[in-house]
Design a protein around this motif. Sequence first.
Motif, PDB file in Angstrom:
ATOM      1  N   LEU A  89      -6.790 -16.678  15.441  1.00 45.27           N
ATOM      2  CA  LEU A  89      -7.001 -16.863  14.003  1.00 45.27           C
ATOM      3  C   LEU A  89      -7.606 -15.613  13.375  1.00 45.27           C
ATOM      4  O   LEU A  89      -7.240 -15.232  12.252  1.00 45.27           O
ATOM      5  CB  LEU A  89      -7.909 -18.075  13.757  1.00 45.27           C
ATOM      6  N   LYS A  90      -8.542 -14.980  14.069  1.00 42.14           N
ATOM      7  CA  LYS A  90      -9.143 -13.754  13.547  1.00 42.14           C
ATOM      8  C   LYS A  90      -8.098 -12.667  13.373  1.00 42.14           C
ATOM      9  O   LYS A  90      -8.092 -11.937  12.375  1.00 42.14           O
ATOM     10  CB  LYS A  90     -10.261 -13.272  14.480  1.00 42.14           C
ATOM     11  N   VAL A  91      -7.203 -12.554  14.360  1.00 44.41           N
ATOM     12  CA  VAL A  91      -6.132 -11.550  14.258  1.00 44.41           C
ATOM     13  C   VAL A  91      -5.218 -11.874  13.084  1.00 44.41           C
ATOM     14  O   VAL A  91      -4.839 -10.984  12.308  1.00 44.41           O
ATOM     15  CB  VAL A  91      -5.329 -11.503  15.573  1.00 44.41           C
ATOM     16  N   GLU A  92      -4.901 -13.163  12.935  1.00 44.50           N
ATOM     17  CA  GLU A  92      -4.018 -13.571  11.838  1.00 44.50           C
ATOM     18  C   GLU A  92      -4.680 -13.321  10.483  1.00 44.50           C
ATOM     19  O   GLU A  92      -4.030 -12.846   9.533  1.00 44.50           O
ATOM     20  CB  GLU A  92      -3.662 -15.046  11.996  1.00 44.50           C
ATOM     21  N   ILE A  93      -5.986 -13.642  10.385  1.00 45.57           N
ATOM     22  CA  ILE A  93      -6.715 -13.404   9.131  1.00 45.57           C
ATOM     23  C   ILE A  93      -6.761 -11.917   8.812  1.00 45.57           C
ATOM     24  O   ILE A  93      -6.581 -11.501   7.661  1.00 45.57           O
ATOM     25  CB  ILE A  93      -8.140 -13.992   9.226  1.00 45.57           C
ATOM     26  N   ALA A  94      -7.000 -11.093   9.853  1.00 43.56           N
ATOM     27  CA  ALA A  94      -7.028  -9.633   9.637  1.00 43.56           C
ATOM     28  C   ALA A  94      -5.672  -9.131   9.147  1.00 43.56           C
ATOM     29  O   ALA A  94      -5.595  -8.258   8.273  1.00 43.56           O
ATOM     30  CB  ALA A  94      -7.433  -8.931  10.930  1.00 43.56           C
ATOM     31  N   GLN A  95      -4.603  -9.691   9.724  1.00 45.62           N
ATOM     32  CA  GLN A  95      -3.268  -9.282   9.289  1.00 45.62           C
ATOM     33  C   GLN A  95      -3.002  -9.696   7.847  1.00 45.62           C
ATOM     34  O   GLN A  95      -2.408  -8.935   7.070  1.00 45.62           O
ATOM     35  CB  GLN A  95      -2.220  -9.903  10.223  1.00 45.62           C
ATOM     36  N   ILE A  96      -3.455 -10.899   7.479  1.00 48.31           N
ATOM     37  CA  ILE A  96      -3.281 -11.365   6.101  1.00 48.31           C
ATOM     38  C   ILE A  96      -4.056 -10.484   5.135  1.00 48.31           C
ATOM     39  O   ILE A  96      -3.559 -10.077   4.082  1.00 48.31           O
ATOM     40  CB  ILE A  96      -3.716 -12.839   5.978  1.00 48.31           C
ATOM     41  N   LYS A  97      -5.315 -10.167   5.508  1.00 47.29           N
ATOM     42  CA  LYS A  97      -6.123  -9.295   4.658  1.00 47.29           C
ATOM     43  C   LYS A  97      -5.487  -7.915   4.524  1.00 47.29           C
ATOM     44  O   LYS A  97      -5.496  -7.305   3.459  1.00 47.29           O
ATOM     45  CB  LYS A  97      -7.540  -9.172   5.225  1.00 47.29           C
ATOM     46  N   ASP A  98      -4.934  -7.426   5.634  1.00 42.44           N
ATOM     47  CA  ASP A  98      -4.304  -6.116   5.611  1.00 42.44           C
ATOM     48  C   ASP A  98      -3.091  -6.104   4.681  1.00 42.44           C
ATOM     49  O   ASP A  98      -2.826  -5.123   3.987  1.00 42.44           O
ATOM     50  CB  ASP A  98      -3.885  -5.720   7.028  1.00 42.44           C
ATOM     51  N   LYS A  99      -2.360  -7.219   4.675  1.00 41.45           N
ATOM     52  CA  LYS A  99      -1.200  -7.311   3.790  1.00 41.45           C
ATOM     53  C   LYS A  99      -1.620  -7.422   2.326  1.00 41.45           C
ATOM     54  O   LYS A  99      -0.922  -6.969   1.428  1.00 41.45           O
ATOM     55  CB  LYS A  99      -0.337  -8.505   4.185  1.00 41.45           C
ATOM     56  N   GLN A 100      -2.758  -8.059   2.096  1.00 42.06           N
ATOM     57  CA  GLN A 100      -3.237  -8.206   0.725  1.00 42.06           C
ATOM     58  C   GLN A 100      -3.734  -6.882   0.150  1.00 42.06           C
ATOM     59  O   GLN A 100      -3.687  -6.663  -1.059  1.00 42.06           O
ATOM     60  CB  GLN A 100      -4.353  -9.253   0.674  1.00 42.06           C
ATOM     61  N   ILE A 101      -4.219  -5.987   1.014  1.00 40.33           N
ATOM     62  CA  ILE A 101      -4.697  -4.678   0.557  1.00 40.33           C
ATOM     63  C   ILE A 101      -3.514  -3.714   0.523  1.00 40.33           C
ATOM     64  O   ILE A 101      -2.996  -3.307   1.554  1.00 40.33           O
ATOM     65  CB  ILE A 101      -5.803  -4.133   1.483  1.00 40.33           C
ATOM     66  N   ARG A 102      -3.068  -3.341  -0.670  1.00 41.59           N
ATOM     67  CA  ARG A 102      -1.968  -2.393  -0.805  1.00 41.59           C
ATOM     68  C   ARG A 102      -2.522  -0.975  -0.660  1.00 41.59           C
ATOM     69  O   ARG A 102      -3.374  -0.552  -1.437  1.00 41.59           O
ATOM     70  CB  ARG A 102      -1.284  -2.573  -2.154  1.00 41.59           C
ATOM     71  N   PRO A 103      -2.076  -0.240   0.350  1.00 40.57           N
ATOM     72  CA  PRO A 103      -2.618   1.108   0.572  1.00 40.57           C
ATOM     73  C   PRO A 103      -2.327   2.030  -0.604  1.00 40.57           C
ATOM     74  O   PRO A 103      -1.225   2.031  -1.149  1.00 40.57           O
ATOM     75  CB  PRO A 103      -1.914   1.571   1.847  1.00 40.57           C
ATOM     76  N   ALA A 104      -3.329   2.811  -1.009  1.00 37.80           N
ATOM     77  CA  ALA A 104      -3.180   3.779  -2.101  1.00 37.80           C
ATOM     78  C   ALA A 104      -4.257   4.844  -1.965  1.00 37.80           C
ATOM     79  O   ALA A 104      -5.366   4.552  -1.511  1.00 37.80           O
ATOM     80  CB  ALA A 104      -3.290   3.079  -3.449  1.00 37.80           C
ATOM     81  N   PHE A 105      -3.905   6.068  -2.353  1.00 39.06           N
ATOM     82  CA  PHE A 105      -4.917   7.119  -2.331  1.00 39.06           C
ATOM     83  C   PHE A 105      -4.621   8.148  -3.420  1.00 39.06           C
ATOM     84  O   PHE A 105      -3.477   8.318  -3.857  1.00 39.06           O
ATOM     85  CB  PHE A 105      -4.991   7.798  -0.960  1.00 39.06           C
ATOM     86  N   PHE A 106      -5.681   8.812  -3.846  1.00 37.30           N
ATOM     87  CA  PHE A 106      -5.582   9.912  -4.815  1.00 37.30           C
ATOM     88  C   PHE A 106      -6.632  10.940  -4.447  1.00 37.30           C
ATOM     89  O   PHE A 106      -7.810  10.625  -4.303  1.00 37.30           O
ATOM     90  CB  PHE A 106      -5.814   9.408  -6.236  1.00 37.30           C
TER      91      PHE A 106
END
Length: 281
Positions: free
Chosen positions: A152-169
């Motif tokens: 479940l922790k791995v699945e939650i981490a994957q969900i959180k990772d998908k929710q965070i859209r990578p961006a940088f400036f």
Amino acid sequence: QSESIELGRPLTNKHIKRYCIIDDLKEIHVKISDRRCDCQCSNRETTPAFTSVLTNAQSVSRNVAITFDRVVVNIKDGYDTTTGIFTSPNKGVYNFSSTVMNAQGQTLWGTETVLDLFPEYKIVQRRIDALENDNKALKVEIDALENDNKALKVEIAQIKDKQIRPAFFSTLSKSAVLSNSNKVLIFDGVKVNRGGGYNPSTGIFTAKRDGLYHFSCVIYGDNGKDVGYQLNKNDSLYVRGYSNTGPHEASSISVLVELKKGDRVYIKHRHLGSDRGSYWK
């Protein structure tokens, strides 16, 4: 003096006389039991005790009790000479000892089932065994729950990772002198780095997950100098850029890149040449 007695052969009068010390022990016991003696033990008549011997050799089979048929002492009548079994009249801790001799080179195995005399011990032991089995089952269940929790922790981490859209400036904190055609431009002035994909120490962005990425870059050549640069995907050229000669000339590129997790994107310097028109978008 010791003498072997064969199994299956009855004791003779000679043997009985040699073991007359048993009678002496019995007489001593009677004397001790006499209330007129000086011994004032309060429990001398209430403590169960027995001593019994074998007067005739026995041919025994598996799981059959040996009956020591001649009773020397049997306080509280706990020992039964017909069955060879002692039944505890009182609750307590008992000490048992036995001496058995076999004959004609045969092997004799003996088992002591003293605990069989205490039914309450058997009840407690069964409860302990049941608790141990329950404990084992609980451990198995706990291990399964821990594995589920990890998943479940791995699945939650994957969900959180998908929710965070990578961006940088990021920008250059100071002007860079480009003298090496393989030099990576390091934009060290990080303003935004959501997801932590951009490394300001190396100037390289590493994709944390698969997806379609958009990159843009603006290069300005100081003092009217020409600047050649390119955007690389991993170790391959993806698109070129060029800042033309002029007092305030700047160049920009804007691209879409399909990336897999672990792919790298960066800007590097290149020498100007005859390929200015290729890879222009």
